[in-house]
Design an enzyme around this catalytic site. Structure first.
Site, short mmCIF file in Angstrom:
data_model
loop_
_atom_site.label_atom_id
_atom_site.label_comp_id
_atom_site.label_asym_id
_atom_site.label_seq_id
_atom_site.Cartn_x
_atom_site.Cartn_y
_atom_site.Cartn_z
N GLN A 158 4.11 -27.62 -37.25
CA GLN A 158 3.66 -26.23 -37.35
C GLN A 158 2.99 -25.99 -38.70
O GLN A 158 3.52 -26.38 -39.74
CB GLN A 158 4.87 -25.29 -37.15
CG GLN A 158 4.52 -23.81 -37.12
CD GLN A 158 3.66 -23.41 -35.93
OE1 GLN A 158 3.68 -24.02 -34.87
NE2 GLN A 158 2.87 -22.36 -36.11
N LYS B 124 7.51 -21.25 -28.66
CA LYS B 124 7.08 -22.53 -28.08
C LYS B 124 8.28 -23.24 -27.46
O LYS B 124 8.20 -23.78 -26.36
CB LYS B 124 6.42 -23.42 -29.15
CG LYS B 124 5.05 -22.90 -29.60
CD LYS B 124 4.47 -23.68 -30.78
CE LYS B 124 3.16 -23.07 -31.25
NZ LYS B 124 2.55 -23.73 -32.40
N ASP C 122 -1.56 -31.13 -30.60
CA ASP C 122 -2.43 -30.04 -31.07
C ASP C 122 -3.90 -30.47 -31.15
O ASP C 122 -4.77 -29.63 -31.37
CB ASP C 122 -2.00 -29.61 -32.49
CG ASP C 122 -1.01 -28.46 -32.48
OD1 ASP C 122 -1.17 -27.54 -31.67
OD2 ASP C 122 -0.08 -28.49 -33.32
N1 GUN Z 1 -0.34 -22.52 -36.85
C1 GUN Z 1 -1.08 -21.57 -36.30
N2 GUN Z 1 -1.56 -21.96 -35.08
C2 GUN Z 1 -1.08 -23.20 -34.89
C3 GUN Z 1 -1.22 -24.14 -33.82
O1 GUN Z 1 -1.87 -23.92 -32.79
N3 GUN Z 1 -0.56 -25.31 -33.99
C4 GUN Z 1 0.16 -25.58 -35.10
N4 GUN Z 1 0.74 -26.76 -35.19
N5 GUN Z 1 0.29 -24.75 -36.11
C5 GUN Z 1 -0.31 -23.56 -35.99
#
Ligand code: GUN
Length: 283
Positions: free
Chosen positions: A97, A53, A120
């Site tokens: 995350q 990311k 998110d």
């Molecule tokens: N863990 C697995 N997928 C995601 C996501 O799309 N966002 C976040 N913040 N954590 C994750």
């Protein structure tokens, strides 16, 4: 590529467009769009996702502020950081995350993110708006899935869609988006009876479980569209989806590979959400 949906290629094209948008934003506002990324603990998969990311942000001209917190951080310490970020003018999006270490309550932590910085779309305010069909921040993986369907010419209207998995991150929001697109949606999970029969009836199958090859190729309806969200490292270290790809591919009209399918699209949508939030913060 035949019947393979090229998520990687689609994501690269999108990232080029996002880069132009980020550069326009920077010119107009004298600062780049900013994304804060918080990781607590040392879950190995999370570390890889977050690194990807951050690299994507850098390529796109989005500034990422990275916070690596040790696994012993308390709820109050994590919340204090989020509250600081909520107030900062150079931070447009905040990403925590998941998963968090087990002593932290992820729902309580996510609820402290300012909904206008909830990149998110996991805050109850934004998830509620999504359920109501109101404009909102759409979670990245579900948004990437809907983008791939649209870009491949698939209209869910009137189709039978089956979603395996009921998480707040993927299963529930993607089922909502498919419903809003007028599909008839069945949500399956670990307590579902006769999963094979449910899958056999699916015009569109979304699998988001994380169990390598649990969906047998023979279950796929002839001509179905198969979106595989699972990504697990098997015994040999190879990244593997939920669906038995080699057999499923022969029956599906369209199918996403693992890797190179949903994963890269999730990243493109994260960048897109960051820019959308940034624009909202200055207008
Ligand atoms: N863990 C697995 N997928 C995601 C996501 O799309 N966002 C976040 N913040 N954590 C994750």
């Amino acid at each position: 590529m035949g019947n393979i949906i090229d998520g990687k290629g689609m994501s690269e094209d999108l990232q080029e467009r996002i880069k132009e948008e980020a550069s326009m934003f920077t010119r107009e506002h004298g600062r780049p769009p900013g994304l804060a990324v918080i990781v607590v603990g040392d879950d190995p998969a999370s570390k890889v996702y977050v690194r990807n990311k951050e690299k994507a942000c850098e390529r796109a001209g989005i500034i990422s502020f990275n916070y690596r917190l040790s696994s012993d951080k308390t709820h109050d310490e994590v919340v204090r950081l989020i509250k600081e970020l909520n107030l900062r003018n150079d931070v447009d999006g905040i990403l925590v995350q998941l998963p968090l270490p087990s002593h932290l309550d992820a729902d309580q932590v996510l609820m402290t993110i300012d909904p206008s910085k909830d990149v998110d779309g996991f805050h109850p305010y934004n998830l509620g708006r999504l359920l109501m069909g109101l404009p909102t921040v759409i979670p990245c993986t579900p948004q990437g899935i809907m983008y791939m369907l649209r870009a491949s010419g698939i209209d869910p209207d009137g189709k039978d869609a089956v979603v395996i998995g009921r998480s707040n991150i993927v299963g529930k929001p993607v089922a909502t988006l498919l419903t809003l697109s007028h599909a008839t949606v069945t949500i399956c999970h670990s307590h579902t009876k006769d999963l094979d029969d449910k899958v056999k009836a699916a015009d569109i199958l979304i699998s988001a479980v994380g169990k390598p090859r649990m969906v047998k190729g023979e279950w796929i309806k002839q001509g179905a569209v198969v979106i595989d969200v699972g990504i697990t490292r098997d015994k040999d270290g190879k990244l593997t989806g939920d669906v038995d790809f080699d057999v499923a591919r022969k029956r599906a009209s369209l199918i996403t590979p693992v890797p190179g399918g949903v994963g890269p699209m999730t990243i493109a949508m994260l960048l897109m959400n960051t820019i959308t939030l940034a624009k909202g913060h200055v207008s």
